[in-house]
Design an enzyme around this catalytic site. Structure first.
Site, PDB file in Angstrom:
ATOM      1  N   CYS B 156       0.801  -1.222   0.000  1.00 20.02           N
ATOM      2  CA  CYS B 156       0.000   0.000   0.000  1.00 20.02           C
ATOM      3  C   CYS B 156       0.831   1.268   0.000  1.00 20.02           C
ATOM      4  O   CYS B 156       0.286   2.367  -0.083  1.00 20.02           O
ATOM      5  CB  CYS B 156      -0.941  -0.005   1.198  1.00 20.02           C
ATOM      6  SG  CYS B 156      -1.894  -1.531   1.305  1.00 20.02           S
ATOM      7  N   HIS B 289      -2.634   7.920   6.444  1.00 19.63           N
ATOM      8  CA  HIS B 289      -2.912   6.660   5.735  1.00 19.63           C
ATOM      9  C   HIS B 289      -4.303   6.190   6.147  1.00 19.63           C
ATOM     10  O   HIS B 289      -5.109   5.814   5.312  1.00 19.63           O
ATOM     11  CB  HIS B 289      -1.850   5.635   6.063  1.00 19.63           C
ATOM     12  CG  HIS B 289      -1.981   4.359   5.290  1.00 19.63           C
ATOM     13  ND1 HIS B 289      -1.932   4.318   3.906  1.00 19.63           N
ATOM     14  CD2 HIS B 289      -2.155   3.070   5.689  1.00 19.63           C
ATOM     15  CE1 HIS B 289      -2.082   3.066   3.494  1.00 19.63           C
ATOM     16  NE2 HIS B 289      -2.213   2.295   4.550  1.00 19.63           N
ATOM     17  N   HIS B 324      -9.682   2.373  -0.205  1.00 21.91           N
ATOM     18  CA  HIS B 324      -8.233   2.199  -0.158  1.00 21.91           C
ATOM     19  C   HIS B 324      -7.803   1.619  -1.494  1.00 21.91           C
ATOM     20  O   HIS B 324      -8.052   0.437  -1.764  1.00 21.91           O
ATOM     21  CB  HIS B 324      -7.856   1.274   0.994  1.00 21.91           C
ATOM     22  CG  HIS B 324      -6.389   1.125   1.203  1.00 21.91           C
ATOM     23  ND1 HIS B 324      -5.439   1.801   0.460  1.00 21.91           N
ATOM     24  CD2 HIS B 324      -5.683   0.358   2.080  1.00 21.91           C
ATOM     25  CE1 HIS B 324      -4.243   1.474   0.872  1.00 21.91           C
ATOM     26  NE2 HIS B 324      -4.345   0.594   1.848  1.00 21.91           N
TER      27      HIS B 324
END
Lengths: 276, 399, 89
Positions: B156, B289, B324
Site C-alpha cells: 500500500c 494513511h 483504499h
C-alpha cells in the site's frame, strides 16, 4: 559525484546448488531443489522456525540472503535495507490463494499475505532486522536490471549504509500458462541471488573485506532497451559466477563485469586483493 | 543534505470520485464518498461490501487491462497539464516513468484461472497483462517515452514510494523529468483476501472512529509530472506545488500487521521532514494513511503523537472518499495534498462519529479553509513498508 | 490423548505448516498464541478457516476466535459446545 559502492557479500540458490562467493554446495544427484530440507542445515545456528511457512519465493530470497550476510561483521538496523527484483513475483501464492477461494471454509489468509511480491522483502527484513527503505521491483523479463542501480542509489544518497540487492523468482510448473509464451522459457527455474553492497568510495586500506567495487558511468550514447528475451535471473547468475571467480566456461581471468541499461553502465570490478 | 524542492508541473487522478482534479476537489469539498456497490465483477460471498469503484461513466482509454487503462488515463492528464506535449520530442521522450502497482493484470488473469479450473482450458491471451510492470510499459508507450521505467510494488506504500524514487532521480540529476504515480484495480483476489483477514468494514471505513470495523477497498490511478524547479522555470511551466521531502522505512516486524508502536512510520515521517529542512511545527496538515483498521489507525496515531507532540497539525484520512486504492492510494493522496495546498482547504475525515480515545488528535470532520504551507502524506503497507511525502505550496517555493 | 484434541493438533500442524512439531508435543493447556507455539494473528485467521472447513463452524468476530484458540483444550471445548448447540436447534 561519482556513485560507487563495494560489494561485500554474495549468496545464491539456484538449480546448480547454493552458497556464497567462496563456497558452492551442490544438490545431491537426482534431488529437486527443496528449501525445506535445506533449512535445517542452513539455519541450525540461528533457528528459523517460520521458514517452512513462508511461500517459495520468500524461502529462496531468505536462503540467498542468509548466504550473503554471513560475512557481515556488524549490524545497524535502520541503516540496512533490502531490494528484491522479481519477474513472476507472487505468482505461486496468487494461484494458491485463488484456488483456496473456492474451497470449503473460504480463502486462506496466510496464502493471501504472500500474494504481494513485497512479502519476500518483508520476510528478509524481519529475519535480518533491516529497517531502512525497502523496495520490491517487479520487472519485465526482457530488461537486464538486477536492482544494483537502485541499491547504489540508496547507499550513495545515504538513505542506507548497506543494501541487500536480491533477485528472486520461484514459479511452479503448473503456473506456466499464466505467463506469456515468449517469456516462459527463461522463467522455468527457481532461483535467488543476493548481493550486499555498502556505500561510499572503496576503502583504500590494504586489508579489504569487500569482494568487488561497483561504479556507474553514463553511456556516451543512449540506446534503446534491449528487447531480446533475457533469461530471467541470467544477469544475476552471471554476476554471481563472476564474483565466485568462475566465468561461463569455469575459467578465471575476467576482472570486470558490466550491467547495461539505456543510458548507463554499471561496472563491477574485483577488489584488488581478491584478484589472484 | 541540502535539497531543492522538486516541482510538480502536472497532475492526473482517476478514482471513485471521478476523473480529474476539478471533479476530485469538488467531491472532497462536498464531502461525497465514492463508496458504493461493486459491479465490475460479482462475488457471492462479499458482493455486498461497499467499495470505491471508478464509476462506469468515467472515460478511460480502451485496450489492455483495466490497470493499464487507469494508469494511462492518469498519466495522460498529468502529461498534458504539464504541457510536455509542447516539448521537443528528443527531450520529452527521455522522461522516466516510475509506477507503483500491486494487482497488475490480476482482474483479467482471475477470469482465465476460473475458466481453467472449471472447464480445464481458457484463452491464454487473457493473461498477457498479468505482471505489474505491464502498466508501466503501457504508460511509457502511450506517452511516447523511451527513458527509464521502473515498477515499484511495496504494497500500500507503492504509489508514494514510486513518487519518492522519481524525486531521487531528479534530485540526483539522473533525470530531468519523471512521471510517477500508482495504479491498482479492484480484484476478486484482494476483495476475498482482505475479507479473509476480517479487516473489511461492511458499512464503509471510518478512520480513527472508536467503533471502526475496518477498511474499504478502492481502485484508481494518479500521476505527478515531476521535474527540477530550475527545469520547470526554464521552460515556463506552471508549478502546482513542490515535493520538499520524502523518506521510506521498513518496520521489520510482521508480514501483515504494523508495528503497534509505529516506530517505522515515525522514522519515515521524521526523515522526510529532515530532508525538507522543516520542523514538525511547520506542518499544517497531515493526510493520514488512516485505513480504518484497528491496527493501522492506532500505530499511525502513535507515530504522529510521538513526532508532533502537543503541536498537532490538522489531520484527516480521505479513505472513505476513495476507498483504499492500495498501490494508487499514496499517489491519489499526493494529489489531495497538492489540491489542499493550492486551494488552502483541508479535506474531511468522513465517517467519523466518535474519535477513538487512544488517538491523540481530533481529525478534521468537515472541509475547512486553512492557511497551509506544508502538508504531509503517509502511506503504510503490508510487510511494514512506510513512505512519507512532504509537500510545500507553490508560492513558497518561488525564487 | 482425547481423539478430538489429537485431531485438532494434526489440523493445526498441517494448516499452519509447523516444522518439527508432532501432535503429542502440543500441551493441551498451554497457550497457542504468543508464548507456547508462537502463533500470530494470521495463524488465528487460518484456524478460523480450518474450523469452517473441518467442523462447519463459522467465526466472524476475531474476539470470539481469541477465546476459542486460547489452548487446545479451549478449542476442543468450543467445538463441542457449538456442535451441541447445532444439534439442539
Amino acid at each position: 559525484m561519482t556513485e560507487s559502492a563495494r560489494i561485500t557479500g554474495c549468496g545464491f540458490i539456484d538449480p546448480t546448488g547454493w552458497g556464497d562467493h567462496l563456497v558452492q554446495n551442490t544438490w545431491p544427484a537426482g534431488a529437486t531443489v527443496c528449501p525445506d530440507r535445506l533449512a535445517w542445515r542452513l539455519f541450525s545456528e540461528s533457528p528459523f522456525d517460520r521458514f517452512g511457512r513462508l511461500d517459495m519465493v520468500s524461502q529462496y530470497a531468505v536462503v540467498a540472503a542468509e548466504m550473503s550476510l554471513r560475512s557481515r561483521t556488524d549490524t545497524s538496523d535502520d541503516e540496512e535495507t533490502a531490494i528484491v527484483l522479481t519477474t513472476a513475483g507472487s505468482l505461486a501464492a496468487d494461484l494458491e490463494f485463488l484456488a483456496s477461494m473456492g474451497a470449503p471454509g473460504g480463502a486462506s489468509p496466510t496464502a493471501f499475505s504472500y500474494t504481494l511480491p513485497s512479502t519476500a522483502i518483508a520476510e528478509v527484513a524481519i529475519r535480518y532486522h533491516m529497517k531502512g527503505p525497502s523496495l520490491c521491483l517487479p520487472k519485465p523479463p526482457h530488461l537486464p536490471e538486477i536492482g544494483l542501480r537502485e541499491g547504489l542509489r540508496l547507499v550513495c544518497r545515504q538513505e542506507a549504509r548497506r543494501c541487500l540487492c536480491l533477485v528472486a523468482d520461484a514459479i511452479p510448473t503448473c503456473a506456466m500458462p499464466l505467463l506469456p509464451a515468449d517469456h516462459r522459457g527463461g522463467l522455468a527455474d527457481h532461483y535467488a541471488y543476493a548481493f550486499l553492497i555498502e556505500g561510499g568510495s572503496p576503502p583504500r586500506t590494504a586489508v579489504s573485506t569487500g569482494i568487488a567495487d561497483m561504479r556507474v558511468e553514463a553511456r556516451q550514447q543512449v540506446i534503446r532497451a534491449e528487447t531480446s528475451p533475457h533469461r530471467a535471473g541470467g544477469v544475476a547468475s552471471q554476476l554471481c559466477r563472476f564474483l565466485r571467480g568462475a566465468d561461463s566456461h569455469g575459467q578465471r581471468g575476467i576482472e570486470s563485469f558490466e550491467v547495461s541499461s539505456t543510458r548507463e553502465v554499471l561496472i563491477i570490478t574485483k577488489a584488488a586483493d581478491t584478484i589472484s | 543534505m541540502r535539497q531543492d524542492p522538486i516541482a510538480v508541473t502536472g497532475m492526473g487522478v482517476i478514482s471513485a470520485l471521478g476523473r480529474g482534479q476539478d471533479d476530485t476537489f469538488a467531491a472532497l469539498q462536498a464531502q461525497r464518498s465514492g463508496l458504493g456497490p461493486l459491479s465490475i465483477f460479482s462475488s457471492a460471498r462479499w458482493g455486498h461490501i461497499p467499495v470505491g469503484q471508478v464509476p462506469s461513466h468515467v472515460h478511460i482509454p480502451s485496450g489492455g487491462s483495466r490497470s493499464m487503462a487507469l494508469a494511462c488515463a492518469g498519466a495522460l492528464d498529468a502529461f498534458f497539464q504539464a504541457g510536455l506535449d509542447k516539448l521537443p520530442s528528443a527531450e520529452r521522450e527521455k522522461a522516466a516513468v516510475v509506477l507503483g502497482a500491486c494487482t497488475g493484470g490480476m482482474l483479467e488473469s482471475e477470469e482465465f484461472l476460473r475458466e481453467l479450473l472449471q472447464v480445464g482450458r481458457s484463452d491464454v491471451r487473457r493473461v498477457r497483462y498479468h505482471t505489474c510492470a505491464n502498466a508501466t510499459e503501457a504508460v511509457a508507450l502511450r506517452l511516447g517515452l523511451n527513458g527509464q521505467r521502473l515498477t515499484v510494488s511495496d504494497a500500500c506504500a507503492s504509489g508514494a514510494a514510486a513518487i519518492a524514487m522519481a524525486c531521487e532521480m531528479i534530485a540526483s540529476g539522473e533525470e530531468n523529468i519523471a512521471f510517477a504515480g500508482g495504479v491498482d484495480t479492484l480484484t476478486r483476489l484482494t476483495l476475498n483476501g482482505f475479507c479473509s483477514l476480517l479487516v473489511v468494514a461492511d458499512d464503509g471505513c471510518r478512520p480513527f472512529d472508536a467503533h471502526r470495523k475496518g477498511m474499504s477497498l478502492g481502485e484508481g490511478a494518479a500521476f505527478l509530472a515531476l521535474e527540477s524547479r530550475r527545469h520547470a522555470l526554464a521552460r515556463g511551466a506552471e508549478i502546482h506545488g513542490y515535493l520538499a521531502g520524502w523518506a521510506c522505512s521498513c518496520d521489520a516486524y510482521h508480514p501483515t500487521a504494523p508495528d503497534p508502536a509505529g516506530d517505522g512510520a515515525f522514522r519515515a515521517m521524521r526523515a522526510a521532514l529532515e530532508m525538507a529542512r522543516r520542523q514538525p511545527s511547520d506542518v499544517s496538515y497531515i493526510n493520514a494513511h488512516g485505513t480504518g483498521t484497528i491496527d493501522n489507525d492506532l500505530a499511525e496515531a502513535a507515530a504522529i503523537r510521538r513526532l508532533f507532540g502537543e503541536r498537532m497539525p490538522m489531520v484527516s484520512s480521505t479513505k472513505r472518499h476513495f476507498g483504499h486504492a492500495l498501490a494508487a492510494a499514496g499517489a491519489i493522496e499526493a494529489v489531495v495534498c497538492l489540491l489542499a495546498l493550492r486551494h488552502q482547504a483541508v479535506p474531511a475525515n468522513l465517517g467519523l462519529r466518535q474519535v477513538d480515545e487512544r488517538v491523540a488528535f481530533r481529525p478534521v470532520v468537515v472541509p475547512a479553509p486553512a492557511r497551509l504551507n506544508v502538508a504531509m502524506s503517509n502511506s503504510f503497507g503490508f510487510g511494514g513498508t512506510n513512505c512519507c511525502l512532504v509537500f510545500s505550496k507553490a508560492a513558497e517555493g518561488e525564487p | 490423548m482425547d481423539p478430538l484434541i489429537e485431531q485438532l493438533a494434526r489440523h493445526i500442524i498441517q494448516v499452519l505448516r509447523l516444522e518439527n512439531v508432532v501432535p503429542d508435543a502440543i500441551d493441551p493447556v498451554a497457550p497457542l498464541f504468543g508464548a507456547g507455539l508462537g502463533l500470530d494473528s494470521i495463524d488465528a485467521l487460518e484456524l478460523i478457516v480450518m474450523l469452517e472447513k473441518e467442523y462447519q463452524i463459522q467465526i466472524t468476530d476475531i474476539e470470539v476466535g481469541r477465546k476459542a484458540f486460547a489452548s487446545l483444550n479451549a478449542l476442543a471445548a468450543f467445538i463441542r459446545e457449538r456442535q451441541r448447540c447445532a444439534k439442539t436447534q
